[in-house]
Scaffold this motif. Structure first.
Motif, PDB file in Angstrom:
ATOM      1  N   GLU A  42      -0.642  -6.058 -10.270  1.00 11.70           N
ATOM      2  CA  GLU A  42      -0.821  -6.102  -8.576  1.00 11.70           C
ATOM      3  C   GLU A  42       0.432  -6.402  -7.826  1.00 11.70           C
ATOM      4  OE1 GLU A  42      -2.046  -6.451  -4.895  1.00 11.70           O
ATOM      5  OE2 GLU A  42      -3.305  -5.751  -6.595  1.00 11.70           O
ATOM      6  N   SER A  43       1.365  -7.027  -8.110  1.00  7.69           N
ATOM      7  CA  SER A  43       2.726  -7.159  -7.470  1.00  7.69           C
ATOM      8  C   SER A  43       3.394  -5.993  -7.512  1.00  7.69           C
ATOM      9  CB  SER A  43       3.234  -8.537  -8.056  1.00  7.69           C
ATOM     10  OG  SER A  43       4.719  -8.604  -7.306  1.00  7.69           O
ATOM     11  N   LEU A  44       3.640  -5.486  -8.649  1.00  9.60           N
ATOM     12  CA  LEU A  44       4.462  -4.168  -8.724  1.00  9.60           C
ATOM     13  C   LEU A  44       3.751  -2.922  -8.077  1.00  9.60           C
ATOM     14  CD1 LEU A  44       5.240  -4.165 -12.641  1.00  9.60           C
ATOM     15  CD2 LEU A  44       6.941  -4.544 -10.643  1.00  9.60           C
ATOM     16  N   PHE A  45       2.453  -2.689  -8.249  1.00 10.61           N
ATOM     17  CA  PHE A  45       1.788  -1.853  -7.502  1.00 10.61           C
ATOM     18  C   PHE A  45       1.741  -1.987  -6.107  1.00 10.61           C
ATOM     19  CE2 PHE A  45      -2.292   1.004  -7.803  1.00 10.61           C
ATOM     20  CZ  PHE A  45      -1.677   2.138  -7.559  1.00 10.61           C
ATOM     21  N   ALA A  46       1.242  -3.035  -5.433  1.00 11.62           N
ATOM     22  CA  ALA A  46       1.285  -3.457  -4.058  1.00 11.62           C
ATOM     23  C   ALA A  46       2.830  -3.047  -3.550  1.00 11.62           C
ATOM     24  CB  ALA A  46       1.012  -4.861  -3.870  1.00 11.62           C
ATOM     25  N   TRP A  47       3.795  -3.438  -3.967  1.00 16.82           N
ATOM     26  CA  TRP A  47       5.206  -3.323  -3.468  1.00 16.82           C
ATOM     27  C   TRP A  47       5.663  -2.047  -3.704  1.00 16.82           C
ATOM     28  CZ3 TRP A  47       5.820  -6.080   0.448  1.00 16.82           C
ATOM     29  CH2 TRP A  47       5.643  -7.439   0.477  1.00 16.82           C
ATOM     30  N   PHE A  48       5.260  -1.319  -4.536  1.00 16.93           N
ATOM     31  CA  PHE A  48       5.381   0.298  -4.877  1.00 16.93           C
ATOM     32  C   PHE A  48       4.771   0.944  -3.732  1.00 16.93           C
ATOM     33  CE2 PHE A  48       4.097   4.133  -6.217  1.00 16.93           C
ATOM     34  CZ  PHE A  48       5.225   5.102  -6.742  1.00 16.93           C
ATOM     35  N   LEU A  49       3.559   0.636  -3.371  1.00 12.13           N
ATOM     36  CA  LEU A  49       2.745   1.152  -2.399  1.00 12.13           C
ATOM     37  C   LEU A  49       3.497   1.090  -1.102  1.00 12.13           C
ATOM     38  CD1 LEU A  49      -0.958   0.494  -3.599  1.00 12.13           C
ATOM     39  CD2 LEU A  49       0.255   2.978  -3.403  1.00 12.13           C
ATOM     40  N   PHE A  50       3.808  -0.222  -0.796  1.00 11.64           N
ATOM     41  CA  PHE A  50       4.643  -0.473   0.555  1.00 11.64           C
ATOM     42  C   PHE A  50       5.838   0.298   0.892  1.00 11.64           C
ATOM     43  CE2 PHE A  50       6.986  -3.033   3.376  1.00 11.64           C
ATOM     44  CZ  PHE A  50       6.045  -3.287   4.507  1.00 11.64           C
ATOM     45  N   PHE A  51       6.692   0.148  -0.344  1.00 11.75           N
ATOM     46  CA  PHE A  51       8.127   0.466  -0.010  1.00 11.75           C
ATOM     47  C   PHE A  51       8.163   2.163  -0.604  1.00 11.75           C
ATOM     48  CE2 PHE A  51       9.345  -3.958  -0.277  1.00 11.75           C
ATOM     49  CZ  PHE A  51       9.977  -3.731   0.749  1.00 11.75           C
ATOM     50  N   SER A  52       7.713   2.539  -1.770  1.00  9.39           N
ATOM     51  CA  SER A  52       7.993   3.790  -2.416  1.00  9.39           C
ATOM     52  C   SER A  52       7.055   4.854  -1.409  1.00  9.39           C
ATOM     53  CB  SER A  52       7.692   3.953  -3.830  1.00  9.39           C
ATOM     54  OG  SER A  52       9.074   3.158  -4.367  1.00  9.39           O
ATOM     55  N   ILE A  53       5.816   4.507  -1.026  1.00 13.43           N
ATOM     56  CA  ILE A  53       4.952   5.439  -0.229  1.00 13.43           C
ATOM     57  C   ILE A  53       5.290   5.022   1.344  1.00 13.43           C
ATOM     58  CG2 ILE A  53       2.625   6.288   0.051  1.00 13.43           C
ATOM     59  CD1 ILE A  53       3.790   6.510  -2.814  1.00 13.43           C
TER      60      ILE A  53
END
Length: 175
Positions: A42-53
């Motif tokens: 959850e943490s990795l995916f949420a912050w990936f979505l916030f920053f990398s997308i």
């Protein structure tokens, strides 16, 4: 220091990926122990979505919409009215990425699939430009090219991991 700032700004996809990993790490440090696989994903995916997308595509929107000449030059192209269209498409992806940061799995799938199709198509365009026009400009053949391939893979892996975690939670939940 100027070279570092230039590197960070020109390679914004890498910059935002690293920022997402750092913020995710700090987020996980604040969670109670033991950490579950679901919490980590959850943490990795949420912050990936916030920053990398979200952040990355918002930055792309700004560059193509307001600094089109600079963006085109970095890619090895001439300025074109199409720059604004790329910018507004990037704005749409950014908005979905920000919404998916705390959104449902379905919204997160949309936030991965749309930009992934754009990035993989762009990677194909980069290859075409390298082969036919010998365009090895940093924005065509550098980190941007590799991130157009690697970021969709990361997104799909995280999406699959979160899907499996949610399925596991559903099957383990008492009826």
């Amino acid at each position: 220091m100027g070279k570092l700032i230039q590197f960070v700004m020109e390679n914004f996809t890498l910059t935002f990926l690293i920022l997402g990993l750092i913020v995710s790490g700090f987020s996980l440090l604040r969670k109670p122990r033991p950490l579950s696989r679901a919490n980590i994903v959850e943490s990795l995916f949420a912050w990936f979505l916030f920053f990398s997308i979200g952040c990355s595509f918002f930055y792309n929107f700004i560059m193509h919409s307001f600094f089109g000449e600079m963006a085109a030059s970095f890619i090895g192209w001439s300025q074109s009215p199409f720059q604004f269209e790329v910018g507004t498409a990037s704005l749409g992806y950014a908005v979905v990425g920000f919404l998916a940061f705390r959104g449902s799995l379905g919204l997160r799938a949309a936030a991965v699939i749309g930009p992934a199709m754009f990035q993989l198509g762009a990677a194909g365009g980069h290859v075409y430009q390298m082969v036919t026009a010998h365009n090895f400009a940093p924005g065509n053949a550098g980190i941007m090219f590799y991130s157009d391939i690697v970021l969709p893979i990361i997104g799909f892996v995280l999406l699959g991991m979160q899907y499996r975690c949610q399925r596991r939670e559903q099957t383990e939940a008492p009826s």
